[in-house]
Scaffold this active site. Structure first.
Site, PDB file in Angstrom:
ATOM      1  N   GLU A  94       0.831  -1.212   0.000  1.00  0.00           N
ATOM      2  CA  GLU A  94       0.000   0.000   0.000  1.00  0.00           C
ATOM      3  C   GLU A  94       0.860   1.255   0.000  1.00  0.00           C
ATOM      4  O   GLU A  94       0.561   2.223  -0.688  1.00  0.00           O
ATOM      5  CB  GLU A  94      -0.949   0.021   1.218  1.00  0.00           C
ATOM      6  CG  GLU A  94      -1.980  -1.090   1.238  1.00  0.00           C
ATOM      7  CD  GLU A  94      -3.105  -0.923   0.202  1.00  0.00           C
ATOM      8  OE1 GLU A  94      -3.163   0.114  -0.482  1.00  0.00           O
ATOM      9  OE2 GLU A  94      -3.917  -1.851   0.079  1.00  0.00           O
ATOM     10  N   ARG A  98       0.695   3.799  -3.239  1.00  0.00           N
ATOM     11  CA  ARG A  98       0.089   5.117  -3.018  1.00  0.00           C
ATOM     12  C   ARG A  98       1.137   6.198  -2.786  1.00  0.00           C
ATOM     13  O   ARG A  98       1.084   7.259  -3.404  1.00  0.00           O
ATOM     14  CB  ARG A  98      -0.864   5.077  -1.822  1.00  0.00           C
ATOM     15  CG  ARG A  98      -1.958   4.031  -2.008  1.00  0.00           C
ATOM     16  CD  ARG A  98      -3.056   4.193  -0.980  1.00  0.00           C
ATOM     17  NE  ARG A  98      -3.777   2.935  -0.845  1.00  0.00           N
ATOM     18  CZ  ARG A  98      -5.046   2.828  -0.482  1.00  0.00           C
ATOM     19  NH1 ARG A  98      -5.744   3.899  -0.217  1.00  0.00           N
ATOM     20  NH2 ARG A  98      -5.629   1.654  -0.359  1.00  0.00           N
ATOM     21  N   ASP A 227      -4.553  -9.817  -8.531  1.00  0.00           N
ATOM     22  CA  ASP A 227      -4.758  -8.810  -9.593  1.00  0.00           C
ATOM     23  C   ASP A 227      -3.546  -8.056 -10.155  1.00  0.00           C
ATOM     24  O   ASP A 227      -3.127  -8.262 -11.304  1.00  0.00           O
ATOM     25  CB  ASP A 227      -5.846  -7.804  -9.164  1.00  0.00           C
ATOM     26  CG  ASP A 227      -5.684  -7.236  -7.748  1.00  0.00           C
ATOM     27  OD1 ASP A 227      -4.633  -7.460  -7.126  1.00  0.00           O
ATOM     28  OD2 ASP A 227      -6.620  -6.561  -7.261  1.00  0.00           O
ATOM     29  N   GLU A 361     -12.121   0.239 -10.512  1.00  0.00           N
ATOM     30  CA  GLU A 361     -11.737  -0.716 -11.579  1.00  0.00           C
ATOM     31  C   GLU A 361     -12.655  -0.712 -12.794  1.00  0.00           C
ATOM     32  O   GLU A 361     -12.191  -0.887 -13.930  1.00  0.00           O
ATOM     33  CB  GLU A 361     -11.648  -2.135 -11.009  1.00  0.00           C
ATOM     34  CG  GLU A 361     -10.497  -2.355 -10.019  1.00  0.00           C
ATOM     35  CD  GLU A 361     -10.753  -1.782  -8.632  1.00  0.00           C
ATOM     36  OE1 GLU A 361     -11.928  -1.478  -8.310  1.00  0.00           O
ATOM     37  OE2 GLU A 361      -9.786  -1.619  -7.854  1.00  0.00           O
ATOM     38  N   THR A 447      -0.737   0.771 -10.336  1.00  0.00           N
ATOM     39  CA  THR A 447      -2.033   0.190  -9.987  1.00  0.00           C
ATOM     40  C   THR A 447      -2.896   1.127  -9.149  1.00  0.00           C
ATOM     41  O   THR A 447      -4.061   0.839  -8.905  1.00  0.00           O
ATOM     42  CB  THR A 447      -1.863  -1.184  -9.284  1.00  0.00           C
ATOM     43  OG1 THR A 447      -3.118  -1.857  -9.319  1.00  0.00           O
ATOM     44  CG2 THR A 447      -1.386  -1.029  -7.851  1.00  0.00           C
TER      45      THR A 447
HETATM   46  C1  DMJ Z   1      -6.326   0.524  -5.032  1.00  0.00           C
HETATM   47  O1  DMJ Z   1      -5.521   0.763  -3.935  1.00  0.00           O
HETATM   48  C2  DMJ Z   1      -5.544  -0.120  -6.148  1.00  0.00           C
HETATM   49  O2  DMJ Z   1      -6.255   0.003  -7.351  1.00  0.00           O
HETATM   50  C3  DMJ Z   1      -5.250  -1.576  -5.897  1.00  0.00           C
HETATM   51  O3  DMJ Z   1      -4.634  -2.180  -6.991  1.00  0.00           O
HETATM   52  C4  DMJ Z   1      -6.542  -2.313  -5.582  1.00  0.00           C
HETATM   53  N1  DMJ Z   1      -7.345  -1.675  -4.581  1.00  0.00           N
HETATM   54  C5  DMJ Z   1      -7.547  -0.249  -4.621  1.00  0.00           C
HETATM   55  C6  DMJ Z   1      -8.770   0.225  -5.385  1.00  0.00           C
HETATM   56  O4  DMJ Z   1      -9.844  -0.581  -5.401  1.00  0.00           O
END
Ligand code: DMJ
Length: 467
Positions: A94, A98, A227, A361, A447
């Site tokens: 995370e 981020r 994912d 998503e 992501t």
């Molecule tokens: C985000 O932090 C990122 O997209 C991650 O890959 C998956 N979860 C959240 C959004 O749903």
């Protein structure tokens, strides 16, 4: 309120960003996230006591939307207050997607040195996570003591595929920007470990033990826990200006196995991606899995064996299924997971899968499908999502998630997730903007939707300001 005005859709997304940001600023400035109903800060243990997640996650969205004043106040906060010298146990994944991703993008877009410095400083703090017998990093790390461990719930003490497999893009850029090869070495080693292992039916289980280097439970998912590992294989190849042949091969081999073993069509004609539990299929698809539509379409161009058309088609089919998962609810917002069994299709059947937490998503997939096909239905579907967000998630103090999207009355969860600003609103804005804003030839999105420049073979530059 926004929908009554004759704005164009891109400026509606901008106004939504302004509303989310202003409320965060007013009620939770400097804290990680906003509780828009109680109008106070929300702290998640994912970031330990590192503060300011929403600010760092939102920086590049503010920049792209040309919200100059807000970008400046965010930058000032980062300069004066963003502090990594804290005694904090954090989620390596995370914090990487981020904070490191957010800082890198802010640097590449604005050229402001402070973001580069902070990104590298944070990257260095994450390095002790790789001190395991195999070099597969821990999920959790105390950034003061350098002691790591895994989630207590993970199968057999394993690290998680989607976590250790979602460091590659940021770490390659950290090496590029710092001149220190250590970051890239750490993530290249992860691939080496994965390539030595046998994979059941060519699939990657979600769990890998960092001490023994063996898989944990043979569960496979293209949603939660799996994912973004697949996403980063494709994007590593694209970000390398298509020179990373290893990433390319791993991606297309994985998609082949996914197509054979996980992708199914319902009797009503909806294509979905099931989960695999030790060889048995669970006919469930998560909201998180919906990103895969965009991924298949983005990767279509390089697909081997004349599969380009098939990959675009898969992207379109997944986009359609995910749109159905929204359309079949009362609120026109999708549930956390939906099923294709017991007589239902694309509908959540369990109470604890009916929530929507402002996730991006589905809109992300609309954005990729729009850019790659220009079929107007994707903009129309994006607009439906805007209407639903305005109607059900906008509250007095910002935007909130919803507990049950099948109910006629909103029960709000009182959290404005930082990814709503970094991803959901950015992808909406891009969906309604011209293709030359962050063109795919020059940028890949991490992501968390943070754009990182493609490292072109010939230009040797650092990619700044290619917006
Ligand atoms: C985000 O932090 C990122 O997209 C991650 O890959 C998956 N979860 C959240 C959004 O749903």
């Amino acid at each position: 309120f926004l929908l009554n005005q004759h704005y164009n859709p891109a400026s509606v997304s901008l106004q939504m960003m302004k509303y989310a940001w202003d409320n965060y600023k007013r009620y939770a400035w400097g804290l990680n996230e906003l509780k828009p109903i109680s109008k106070q800060g929300h702290s998640s243990n994912l970031f330990g006591n590192i503060q300011g997640a929403t600010i760092v996650d939102a920086l590049d969205t503010l920049y792209i939307m040309e919200m100059k004043e807000e970008f400046k106040e965010a930058k000032d906060w980062v300069e004066k207050n963003l502090d990594f010298n804290v005694n904090a146990e954090i989620s390596v994944f995370e914090v990487n997607i981020r904070f490191v991703g957010g800082l890198l993008s802010a640097y590449y877009l604005s050229g402001e040195e402070v973001f580069r410095k902070k990104a590298v400083e944070l990257g260095e703090k994450l390095l002790p996570a790789f001190n395991t017998p195999t070099g597969i990093p821990w999920a959790l790390l105390n950034i003061k003591s350098g002691i790591g461990r895994n989630w207590p719930w993970a199968s057999g003490g394993s690290s998680i595929l989607a976590e250790f497999g979602t460091l590659h893009l940021e770490f390659v850029h950290l090496s590029h920007l710092s001149g220190n090869p250590v970051f890239a070495e750490k993530v290249m080693n992860i691939r080496k470990v994965l390539n030595r292992l046998d994979k059941p039916e060519g699939l990657y289980p979600n769990y890998l033990n960092p001490s023994s280097g063996q898989w944990g439970q043979h569960y496979v998912s293209i949603g939660g826990l799996g994912d973004s590992f697949y996403e980063y294989l494709l994007k590593a190849w694209l970000m390398s200006d298509k020179t990373d042949e290893e990433g390319k091969k791993m991606y297309y081999d994985a998609v082949q196995a996914i197509e054979t073993h996980l992708i199914r069509k319902s009797s009503g004609g909806l294509t979905y991606i099931a989960e695999w539990k030790g060889g048995l299929l669970e006919h469930k698809m998560g909201h998180l899995t919906c990103f895969a539509g965009g991924m298949f379409a983005l990767g279509a161009d390089g697909a081997p064996n004349d599969k380009t058309g098939r990959h675009i088609e898969l992207g379109a089919e997944i986009a359609r299924t995910c749109h159905e998962s929204y359309d079949r609810t009362s609120m026109k917002l999708g549930p956390e997971a939906f099923r294709f069994d017991g007589g239902v299709e694309a509908i959540a059947t369990r109470q604890n899968e009916k929530y929507y937490i402002l996730r991006p998503e589905v809109i992300e997939t609309y954005m990729y499908m729009w850019r790659l096909t220009h079929d107007p239905k994707y903009r129309q579907w994006g607009w439906e999502a805007v209407e639903a967000l305005e109607k059900h998630c906008r509250v007095d103090g910002g935007y909130s998630g919803i507990r049950d999207v099948y109910n006629n009355h909103e029960s709000h969860d009182d959290v404005q997730q930082s990814f709503f600003l970094s991803e959901t609103l950015k992808y909406l804005y891009l969906l309604f903007s011209e293709d030359d804003l962050l063109p795919f030839e020059h940028w890949v999105f991490n992501t968390e939707a943070h754009p990182l420049p493609v490292l072109h073979k010939d230009d040797g530059n650092k990619g700044e300001n290619q917006k």
